[in-house]
Design a protein around this motif. Structure first.
Motif, mmCIF file in Angstrom:
data_model
loop_
_atom_site.group_PDB
_atom_site.id
_atom_site.type_symbol
_atom_site.label_atom_id
_atom_site.label_comp_id
_atom_site.label_asym_id
_atom_site.label_seq_id
_atom_site.Cartn_x
_atom_site.Cartn_y
_atom_site.Cartn_z
ATOM 1 N N GLN B 271 0.751 -1.352 -0.160
ATOM 2 C CA GLN B 271 0.070 0.040 -0.053
ATOM 3 C C GLN B 271 0.841 1.371 0.020
ATOM 4 O O GLN B 271 1.851 1.511 0.886
ATOM 5 C CB GLN B 271 -0.828 0.008 1.117
ATOM 6 C CG GLN B 271 -1.614 1.298 1.225
ATOM 7 C CD GLN B 271 -2.722 1.186 2.614
ATOM 8 O OE1 GLN B 271 -2.953 0.300 3.068
ATOM 9 N NE2 GLN B 271 -2.687 2.437 3.225
ATOM 10 N N ASN B 309 -7.088 7.199 -15.625
ATOM 11 C CA ASN B 309 -8.257 7.434 -15.226
ATOM 12 C C ASN B 309 -9.346 7.742 -16.165
ATOM 13 O O ASN B 309 -9.169 8.421 -17.022
ATOM 14 C CB ASN B 309 -8.097 8.199 -14.046
ATOM 15 C CG ASN B 309 -9.395 8.435 -12.722
ATOM 16 O OD1 ASN B 309 -10.336 8.307 -13.247
ATOM 17 N ND2 ASN B 309 -8.870 8.106 -11.789
ATOM 18 N N ASP B 311 -12.131 9.219 -15.652
ATOM 19 C CA ASP B 311 -12.684 10.472 -15.175
ATOM 20 C C ASP B 311 -11.758 11.679 -15.545
ATOM 21 O O ASP B 311 -10.975 11.802 -14.771
ATOM 22 C CB ASP B 311 -13.219 10.360 -13.735
ATOM 23 C CG ASP B 311 -13.896 11.808 -13.044
ATOM 24 O OD1 ASP B 311 -13.924 12.712 -13.966
ATOM 25 O OD2 ASP B 311 -14.006 11.673 -12.053
HETATM 26 C C1 LIG Z 1 -6.680 7.984 7.806
HETATM 27 C C2 LIG Z 1 -6.708 7.618 6.575
HETATM 28 C C3 LIG Z 1 -5.428 6.758 5.863
HETATM 29 C C4 LIG Z 1 -5.813 6.518 4.466
HETATM 30 N N1 LIG Z 1 -4.605 6.100 3.971
HETATM 31 C C5 LIG Z 1 -4.563 5.525 2.666
HETATM 32 C C6 LIG Z 1 -3.284 5.366 2.124
HETATM 33 O O1 LIG Z 1 -2.296 5.041 2.965
HETATM 34 N N2 LIG Z 1 -3.293 5.045 0.905
HETATM 35 C C7 LIG Z 1 -4.196 4.992 0.082
HETATM 36 O O2 LIG Z 1 -4.201 4.973 -1.185
HETATM 37 N N3 LIG Z 1 -5.420 5.487 0.559
HETATM 38 C C8 LIG Z 1 -5.429 5.889 1.807
HETATM 39 N N4 LIG Z 1 -6.678 6.296 2.469
HETATM 40 C C9 LIG Z 1 -7.971 6.214 1.505
HETATM 41 C C10 LIG Z 1 -8.162 7.428 0.622
HETATM 42 O O3 LIG Z 1 -9.043 8.387 1.283
HETATM 43 C C11 LIG Z 1 -8.852 6.904 -0.620
HETATM 44 O O4 LIG Z 1 -10.028 6.326 -0.101
HETATM 45 C C12 LIG Z 1 -8.147 6.021 -1.254
HETATM 46 O O5 LIG Z 1 -6.966 6.483 -1.796
HETATM 47 C C13 LIG Z 1 -8.912 5.743 -2.630
HETATM 48 O O6 LIG Z 1 -8.599 4.794 -3.667
HETATM 49 P P1 LIG Z 1 -8.663 4.636 -5.106
HETATM 50 O O7 LIG Z 1 -8.196 5.990 -5.717
HETATM 51 O O8 LIG Z 1 -8.066 3.313 -5.584
HETATM 52 O O9 LIG Z 1 -10.292 4.270 -5.199
HETATM 53 P P2 LIG Z 1 -11.530 5.353 -5.582
HETATM 54 O O10 LIG Z 1 -11.482 6.621 -4.766
HETATM 55 O O11 LIG Z 1 -12.652 4.696 -5.515
HETATM 56 O O12 LIG Z 1 -10.926 5.964 -7.048
HETATM 57 C C14 LIG Z 1 -11.203 4.853 -8.298
HETATM 58 C C15 LIG Z 1 -10.636 5.639 -9.252
HETATM 59 O O13 LIG Z 1 -10.694 4.945 -10.426
HETATM 60 C C16 LIG Z 1 -11.298 5.477 -11.489
HETATM 61 N N5 LIG Z 1 -11.800 4.623 -12.510
HETATM 62 C C17 LIG Z 1 -13.070 3.877 -12.358
HETATM 63 N N6 LIG Z 1 -12.892 2.950 -13.250
HETATM 64 C C18 LIG Z 1 -11.877 3.199 -14.160
HETATM 65 C C19 LIG Z 1 -11.364 2.379 -15.233
HETATM 66 N N7 LIG Z 1 -12.159 1.579 -15.806
HETATM 67 N N8 LIG Z 1 -10.147 2.947 -15.625
HETATM 68 C C20 LIG Z 1 -9.527 3.975 -15.332
HETATM 69 N N9 LIG Z 1 -10.063 4.613 -14.154
HETATM 70 C C21 LIG Z 1 -11.190 4.085 -13.595
HETATM 71 C C22 LIG Z 1 -12.344 6.431 -11.003
HETATM 72 O O14 LIG Z 1 -12.555 7.681 -11.732
HETATM 73 C C23 LIG Z 1 -11.633 6.808 -9.630
HETATM 74 O O15 LIG Z 1 -11.046 8.239 -9.759
HETATM 75 C C24 LIG Z 1 -6.488 6.802 3.833
HETATM 76 C C25 LIG Z 1 -7.859 7.015 4.385
HETATM 77 C C26 LIG Z 1 -7.883 7.742 5.629
HETATM 78 C C27 LIG Z 1 -9.138 8.191 6.290
#
Ligand SMILES: Cc1cc2nc3c(=O)[nH]c(=O)nc-3n(C[C@H](O)[C@H](O)[C@H](O)COP(=O)(O)OP(=O)(O)OC[C@H]3O[C@@H](n4cnc5c(N)ncnc54)[C@H](O)[C@@H]3O)c2cc1C
Ligand SMILES: Cc1cc2nc3c(=O)[nH]c(=O)nc-3n(C[C@H](O)[C@H](O)[C@H](O)COP(=O)(O)OP(=O)(O)OC[C@H]3O[C@@H](n4cnc5c(N)ncnc54)[C@H](O)[C@@H]3O)c2cc1C
Lengths: 280, 350
Positions: B271, B309, B311
């Motif tokens: 991660q 991405n 979006d």
């Molecule tokens: C205390 C705390 C600590 C945290 N620590 C971490 C950390 O260490 N690391 C971390 O990563 N997060 C951490 N988070 C979580 C963070 O806030 C986000 O929720 C997380 O990073 C989102 O992950 P994501 O971008 O994979 O998912 P999402 O936010 O769900 O984003 C998915 C993305 O993919 C795109 N997408 C969808 N389908 C496709 C497709 N077919 N092709 C291309 N793009 C697509 C969407 O447009 C969207 O932008 C933490 C949260 C808190 C509260």
């Protein structure tokens, strides 16, 4: 055997949002939970109790609402809980927090001597991982941080052997009780609260200790006064000035992929060489 | 804001960095901190000290010579077989004795498991302030105090913490946050050797064994030069194969956002972000990652960031170097194929 488990009530940070205009933390409506890392500590204490008997006291320092966290601990199977709460504790950093908790554990031990103290690895709000070591040093306990498993415990010999995570490997370490263990995440899984414990928790009268009850006379060691660190500024990270340069808006996947590689090859010579995209 | 420091505390001078050795290996964060410490020492016009503890004086001597090349003026060394393996008690004793004797005004340690265990114990023993997991250090021109900045609430906010009336001012700093300094081979310095005032019999804790991690299994994410990372946008666990395929062609490490490690699509030690690893690769490819602040703080120091991405308004495009609006499930294999054919051509040509 008597185990004290220290837990902290924290805002469920997954639901914390920063106000887009004022840049302040929006806590309203954010549920308070037991610090997730501390749940591993509670479960490990319960497992030791299953095997060796004895009692578990769960301790938290916090505002009156932290009572909810302790009630939950009773539901999991703790025998006793203590809420250390006093306005004088407000604004404590980790040095002041560990002083207050250590002093309280001393007081608890006057009635029932303490063999083991558990804390979580760290919290999800302050996130320092400093309170466990602080309590251990103040009480002269053997400190065992980042413990992933307790291999053996011998109450006759008063010895304990644990596995602790260290850089690049696992250290198997053997030491004597009383000890303080900070429990690593994922090392166990919390049990379901039993019916009896749930009923007990609903009726449980949570004892609240103020600083006098905890035997703290010197107010210069607690709260804001007892804290060497001072938060001098809180601010939002500055945004990067430039947005990404977009590639391949009107191309298909393969065209886009080639456009990306062309850009790397022309704009980032050294990187492209290291990747083997272009030859030196 | 001017502060009249108690004369007893004003006597504390100099900046120290703890050089972390485990099994004879110096953790790279120590060199990163020497690089940063050098800057602070130059601002304060004081010496930069490296504290090196361990079992054999040969290994420590070698580490001291390296420390000089990374900017240390002096190395404080305690060599004793008792210190061969890290144990809290003797390390705390060695460190606190050195601090009490030589009185540095600032003491920096890496925010590793070892560094945090030691820092918390040393700060409590010395009854001083300790700021955790910092990402930025500076000196307050008004009072020559340390301004230690750290992310809070998962990186949404930053806060700056000072230790005003206590010395030394202590801080732990995340690996990979500070840039690795260039070594200056001809730099040298002084060695101050001290003895550990302890006997093995005084120490209760005994290390029975050490089980090293399987080097193959262990993700070398923090120090990887190239990282391909995937997020929830990949849709399902099976699609992560596209990430691994691209990584294999690039010779890259694989990383991910928190939702994907939580969902078990990827092991937890891969991660990236506030509650995961901080990385600084030369190239970071983020596919299906939104670019939430908690992810961003862990990877924005990468030299080149390519974001995929679907979006166009995804926050990751606000700070990526290059952006591709499209379906990661199609772009990733296209990239893998394009790369594979170019590498093959170059190999034939080279
Ligand atoms: C205390 C705390 C600590 C945290 N620590 C971490 C950390 O260490 N690391 C971390 O990563 N997060 C951490 N988070 C979580 C963070 O806030 C986000 O929720 C997380 O990073 C989102 O992950 P994501 O971008 O994979 O998912 P999402 O936010 O769900 O984003 C998915 C993305 O993919 C795109 N997408 C969808 N389908 C496709 C497709 N077919 N092709 C291309 N793009 C697509 C969407 O447009 C969207 O932008 C933490 C949260 C808190 C509260
Ligand atoms: C944004 C922010 C940044 C901060 N930065 C620093 C800093 O750099 N240095 C510093 O000294 N202080 C700092 N503090 C203050 C610090 O959060 C408090 O001292 C807090 O009471 C304990 O620290 P922690 O949450 O980091 O706990 P940790 O040290 O991470 O907690 C480890 C374990 O100790 C136990 N524990 C912790 N708090 C309690 C409690 N109240 N009751 C019972 N058990 C407990 C739990 O088992 C927990 O898992 C900061 C606070 C905030 C809000």
């Amino acid at each position: 055997m008597h185990i004290v488990v220290c837990i902290k009530q924290v805002p469920d940070s997954a639901q914390i949002r920063v106000h887009p205009v004022t840049n302040t933390i929006m806590r309203q409506g954010v549920p308070a939970i037991i610090n997730p890392f501390d749940v591993f500590a509670i479960e490990e204490a319960l497992r030791l109790k299953d095997r060796f008997g004895g009692r578990i006291t769960v301790l938290t320092m916090g505002p009156p609402q932290a009572e909810d966290a302790l009630r939950k601990a009773i539901a999991y199977g703790a025998d006793d809980v203590i809420l250390l709460t006093d306005r004088a504790f407000a604004g404590a950093d980790t040095l002041a927090t560990s002083f207050a908790l250590a002093q309280t554990i001393r007081k608890i031990a006057e009635e029932h001597p303490v063999d083991l103290v558990f804390t979580g690895k760290q919290t999800i709000d302050g996130d320092t991982a400093q309170v466990g070591p602080g309590i251990a040093k103040r009480l002269g306990l053997q400190l065992l941080t980042y413990v992933s498993a307790i291999d053996s415990l011998d109450l006759e010999e008063r010895s304990i052997t644990v596995q602790r995570r260290s850089e690049g490997g696992v250290q198997v370490i053997r030491t004597r009780l009383p000890a303080l263990i900070t429990m690593l995440e994922g090392s166990n899984q919390i049990r379901f609260a039993g019916m009896d414990d749930m009923f007990r928790s609903a009726r449980f009268e949570v004892p609240k200790w103020n600083k006098e009850r905890a035997g703290i006379e010197d107010v210069s060691k607690i709260g804001l006064k007892g804290s060497p660190t001072v938060v001098s500024k809180i601010f939002t990270p500055r945004p990067r000035a430039v947005r990404a340069q977009m590639i391949g808006a009107d191309l298909d996947a393969s065209g886009t992929a080639n456009a990306v590689l062309d850009t790397l090859s022309s704009q980032h010579l050294r990187l492209a060489q290291e990747l083997g995209l272009i030859t030196a | 804001k001017r502060l009249e420091l108690d004369p007893r505390l004003a006597a504390y001078k100099g900046i120290w960095v703890f050089v972390e050795m485990e099994r004879g290996q110096v953790h790279q964060v120590s060199w990163e901190l020497l690089g940063e410490g050098r800057k602070l020492a130059d601002i304060l016009h004081v010496e930069l000290g490296a504290v090196i503890l361990g079992g054999s004086s040969d290994a420590l001597g070698g580490a001291a010579r390296s420390a000089f090349t990374y900017g240390a003026d002096v190395a404080y060394i305690v060599a004793d077989p008792i210190l061969a393996d890290y144990r809290n008690e003797p390390y705390t004793k060695a460190m606190t004795d050195l601090v009490n004797r030589y009185q540095p005004e600032i003491l920096l340690l890496g925010a590793t498991t070892l560094g945090r265990d030691l820092a918390g114990s040393v700060a409590t023993t010395l009854l001083t302030g300790l700021t955790a997991d910092c990402t930025e250090l500076a000196i307050d021109p008004d009072n020559r105090g340390l301004l230690a900045t750290r992310p809070t609430f998962g990186g949404s906010l930053l806060c700056t913490i000072q230790t005003l009336n206590y010395r030394p001012q202590m801080a732990t700093i995340r690996p990979r946050v500070m840039a690795m300094p260039d070594a200056v081979p001809e730099r040298s310095g002084r060695i101050v050797a001290e003895n550990l005032q302890m006997r093995e019999d005084d120490i209760i804790a005994k290390v029975l064994t050490f089980i090293p991690d399987d080097a193959q299994e262990q993700a070398q994410l923090a120090y990887a030069d190239i990282i391909v990372a995937g997020g929830r946008g990949l849709g399902k666990a099976e699609n992560f194969r596209l990430i691994w395929d691209l990584a294999a062609v690039l010779g890259a490490e694989v990383g991910g956002s928190r939702p994907v490690t939580h969902a078990g699509w990827l092991p937890a030690d891969r991660q990236v972000g506030q509650s995961g690893k901080t990385v600084r690769p030369k190239l970071y490819i983020a596919a299906g990652i939104s670019g939430a602040i908690q992810h961003r703080v862990g990877m924005e120091a990468s030299d080149v960031i390519i974001a995929i991405n679907n979006d166009p308004n995804a926050p990751i495009f606000d700070f990526a170097t290059y952006g591709i609006v499209g379906d990661a499930v199609q772009i990733l294999p296209a990239l893998t194929d394009a790369l594979r054919s170019r590498l093959a051509v170059n190999r034939r040509a080279g």
